[in-house]
Design a protein around this motif. Structure first.
Motif, PDB file in Angstrom:
ATOM      1  N   THR A 222      89.444  -5.785  35.042  1.00 50.85           N
ATOM      2  CA  THR A 222      90.772  -6.251  35.405  1.00 50.85           C
ATOM      3  C   THR A 222      91.366  -5.322  36.456  1.00 50.85           C
ATOM      4  O   THR A 222      90.937  -4.186  36.632  1.00 50.85           O
ATOM      5  N   GLN A 223      92.395  -5.801  37.122  1.00 49.97           N
ATOM      6  CA  GLN A 223      93.041  -5.011  38.164  1.00 49.97           C
ATOM      7  C   GLN A 223      93.728  -3.777  37.582  1.00 49.97           C
ATOM      8  O   GLN A 223      94.014  -2.836  38.308  1.00 49.97           O
ATOM      9  N   THR A 224      94.021  -3.784  36.281  1.00 50.18           N
ATOM     10  CA  THR A 224      94.741  -2.654  35.686  1.00 50.18           C
ATOM     11  C   THR A 224      93.816  -1.531  35.262  1.00 50.18           C
ATOM     12  O   THR A 224      94.281  -0.520  34.750  1.00 50.18           O
ATOM     13  N   SER A 225      92.504  -1.686  35.438  1.00 49.28           N
ATOM     14  CA  SER A 225      91.576  -0.612  35.080  1.00 49.28           C
ATOM     15  C   SER A 225      90.786  -0.190  36.305  1.00 49.28           C
ATOM     16  O   SER A 225      90.286  -1.038  37.051  1.00 49.28           O
ATOM     17  N   GLU A 226      90.708   1.109  36.498  1.00 49.76           N
ATOM     18  CA  GLU A 226      89.974   1.645  37.651  1.00 49.76           C
ATOM     19  C   GLU A 226      89.692   3.119  37.382  1.00 49.76           C
ATOM     20  O   GLU A 226      90.582   3.859  36.940  1.00 49.76           O
ATOM     21  N   PHE A 227      88.461   3.536  37.623  1.00 51.00           N
ATOM     22  CA  PHE A 227      88.104   4.932  37.452  1.00 51.00           C
ATOM     23  C   PHE A 227      88.566   5.703  38.683  1.00 51.00           C
ATOM     24  O   PHE A 227      88.160   5.409  39.816  1.00 51.00           O
ATOM     25  N   ARG A 228      89.405   6.719  38.470  1.00 50.23           N
ATOM     26  CA  ARG A 228      89.967   7.517  39.562  1.00 50.23           C
ATOM     27  C   ARG A 228      89.833   8.983  39.180  1.00 50.23           C
ATOM     28  O   ARG A 228      90.500   9.443  38.257  1.00 50.23           O
ATOM     29  N   ALA A 229      88.984   9.689  39.881  1.00 50.67           N
ATOM     30  CA  ALA A 229      88.670  11.050  39.429  1.00 50.67           C
ATOM     31  C   ALA A 229      88.581  12.025  40.595  1.00 50.67           C
ATOM     32  O   ALA A 229      88.386  11.640  41.750  1.00 50.67           O
ATOM     33  N   PHE A 230      88.679  13.304  40.234  1.00 49.82           N
ATOM     34  CA  PHE A 230      88.384  14.410  41.141  1.00 49.82           C
ATOM     35  C   PHE A 230      87.176  15.170  40.608  1.00 49.82           C
ATOM     36  O   PHE A 230      87.080  15.437  39.403  1.00 49.82           O
ATOM     37  N   TRP A 231      86.259  15.530  41.506  1.00 46.66           N
ATOM     38  CA  TRP A 231      85.287  16.562  41.194  1.00 46.66           C
ATOM     39  C   TRP A 231      85.982  17.908  41.378  1.00 46.66           C
ATOM     40  O   TRP A 231      86.529  18.205  42.449  1.00 46.66           O
ATOM     41  N   VAL A 232      85.948  18.744  40.354  1.00 46.79           N
ATOM     42  CA  VAL A 232      86.584  20.062  40.411  1.00 46.79           C
ATOM     43  C   VAL A 232      85.479  21.102  40.292  1.00 46.79           C
ATOM     44  O   VAL A 232      84.926  21.330  39.214  1.00 46.79           O
ATOM     45  N   ASP A 233      85.126  21.726  41.420  1.00 44.66           N
ATOM     46  CA  ASP A 233      83.996  22.655  41.423  1.00 44.66           C
ATOM     47  C   ASP A 233      84.411  24.019  40.891  1.00 44.66           C
ATOM     48  O   ASP A 233      85.601  24.355  40.834  1.00 44.66           O
TER      49      ASP A 233
END
Length: 535
Positions: free
Chosen positions: A44-55
């Motif tokens: 659905t439009q309300t779900s989306e994986f949004r992440a940062f790689w933090v080294d």
């Protein structure tokens, strides 16, 4: 994971008839019929994986204050996941029963970076994925006395030498997955973390060879020769040897996935995968890509078999260079159409790009392919270097090819970027003085996309060890078939320790037979569980 990638590239090699069966598009569908569909059901439009790689080479989560700021920045950006590097080079930014605590002087004594991150991220409604560098275990510098390289580096005698060597005999700090002990040790590091921490996922990084001329540990060569009936040292371009090494990497991924499933079935197993150069334009093109032919990482097959839950292809391409921009677009188009009922989150290299260019790459990543397929989201590399003006590596040179000159380091540009992800914004370009206006890509919060095979499993798995074989259990072949005869016959192969495993099995009773022997056993497969057995 991120640096000096071109160092490992070399000329491409032709694929011979000895593995021609592997070059048939969709060959895995014969063994995994439920994986034949290349794309997951739409989210659905309300779900989306949004992440940062933090080294862990830069500030990010090494102190309580850094963790607090990281969560605040991710919240500002409307991100919902953190992928944090907790194993850098055979060290631990967490409490490990196996590996030594990091010697990083920026981590206060007694502070557990991973636990603090989990506590604060979960309180804010964010996922935490433990990113672990898989095969490289040294990169120079001081090593603790109990470091794995001290015991099993290239100077260790006989089978105690786990080091990956090049064709020329050099050791460059990798463990070799062709050595059964090195593979088991590596998997055990992941499983130890899983048992100790409430992480949402673990990530495999650098789960590959350094190049086509890597993988010459003496034990690995001996195993290859034993299994093929050959002698001597194979050439790097030997097609059977190339495939054998690919299979060892896949074997590591499979073993981790199945054993993690048995310990914590809801934890996600992801992989940061290679996406160098130009992306493939069709199925046949996959076999010409650099991940497949150069570093022997067949991550498309991992998705097709289902032994990772999500691939995060590292599409680190500069938007201002037309050839790299085309390469990025080809990779993301291919990824959207080749998810195989698992998931892909695109990994733009924002550290290489201007803020507005990264936003453009995210928009194209989130858009449907020409066939109407979408990935589940994006993961950005990196949190610490969010754009070209915050890229600390450029301080030592390398900024000369940037189109805007003169380059200078602008530390506050990180904050500009986090804000630009979620709000209409503007910034003053550090080189030209021009005001750049941007529109957000994550204007509202989003939920993490569901993984129905995790949250509502309908299939089961098996895992076990061969304890008696005709000769050696290393590479022994097994046949798995449902008693009712409705399921396809599945061919399995034991690893160097006699371990075997299979996933995506319909519930029911199966017969497992060691080929060429009278050894057989029945096993009952239950949805959402791993049935353990020994033969």
């Amino acid at each position: 994971m991120r640096k000096s990638k071109t160092f490992f590239l070399s000329s491409l090699f032709s694929i011979g008839l000895t593995i021609s069966f592997l070059l048939t598009p969709g060959w895995l569908s014969h063994w995994f019929p439920n994986r034949a569909i290349a794309n997951p059901p739409p989210q659905t439009q309300t779900s989306e994986f949004r992440a940062f790689w933090v080294d862990a080479f830069n500030p990010g989560f090494k102190t309580p204050q850094e963790v607090t700021k990281l969560i605040a920045d991710a919240k500002l950006a409307n991100a919902n996941a953190i992928v944090a590097q907790v194993r850098r080079r055979g060290d631990a930014f967490y409490t490990s029963a196996i590996e030594p605590r990091t010697l990083d002087p920026n981590v206060p004594a007694g502070f557990d970076p991973l636990q603090d991150l989990i506590d604060k991220a979960h309180a804010a409604g964010m996922e935490v994925h433990a990113w672990m560098v898989t095969l490289p275990v040294v990169s120079g510098g001081k090593l603790p006395p109990n470091h794995i390289w001290q015991q099993h580096g290239p100077n260790a005698p006989g089978r105690d030498n786990w080091a990956m060597l090049t064709y020329g005999g050099e050791s460059k700090g990798f463990l070799d997955p062709g050595h059964p002990d090195a593979l088991d040790y590596t998997v055990s590091v992941y499983l130890d973390l899983l048992k100790r921490y409430d992480v949402d996922g673990v990530q495999l990084d650098y789960v590959r060879y350094g190049g086509p001329d890597w993988g010459y540990n003496p034990t690995a060569i001996a195993r290859f020769n034993q299994q093929t009936g050959r002698t001597g040292t194979p050439k790097p371009s030997d097609t059977a040897w190339m495939q054998w090494r690919r299979d060892r990497v896949t074997e590591l991924v499979r073993k981790l996935y199945v054993e993690a499933l048995a310990i914590k079935p809801r934890v996600k197993v992801t992989a940061a995968t290679i996406a160098w150069g130009d992306g493939p334009k069709n199925d046949e093109g996959w076999y010409k890509t650099q991940p497949y032919r150069e570093v022997l990482q067949d991550w498309r097959a991992w998705l097709e078999e289902g032994i990772i839950d999500m691939a995060m292809p590292m599409t680190y391409q500069r938007e201002y260079k037309p050839q790299q921009k085309r390469g990025y677009d080809n990779w993301i188009e291919y990824a959207k159409d080749h998810q195989y009922n698992r998931q892909i989150a695109i990994g733009p290299g924002n550290y290489l790009n201007y803020i507005e260019d990264t936003l453009a790459q995210i928009r194209r990543a989130e858009a449907p392919s020409a066939k109407g397929n979408q990935v589940v989201g994006t993961v950005l590399y990196s949190y610490a270097s969010s754009n070209v003006y915050a890229n600390v590596e450029l301080r030592s040179g390398g900024s000369g090819d940037l189109p805007r000159q003169p380059w200078k380091f602008v530390s506050q540009s990180n904050d500009w970027f986090y804000n630009a992800l979620s709000h209409p914004s503007q910034y003053v370009d550090g080189a030209t003085g021009r005001t750049v206006q941007t529109q957000p890509v994550w204007p509202t919060p989003a939920a993490i996309p569901d993984m129905p095979w995790k949250s509502r499993p309908t299939m089961g798995a098996i895992a076990g060890n061969l304890q008696q074989c005709a000769g050696t259990c290393d590479g022994a072949s097994l046949t798995l078939q449902a008693i009712d005869g409705n399921g396809k016959v599945r061919q399995l192969r034991a690893d160097g320790k006699g371990w075997f495993g299979a996933i995506e099995l319909s519930p029911g009773t199966y017969q497992l037979k060691v080929d060429g022997t009278q050894i057989q056993q029945t096993v009952n497969v239950v949805a959402g569980e791993v049935a353990k057995m020994n033969l």
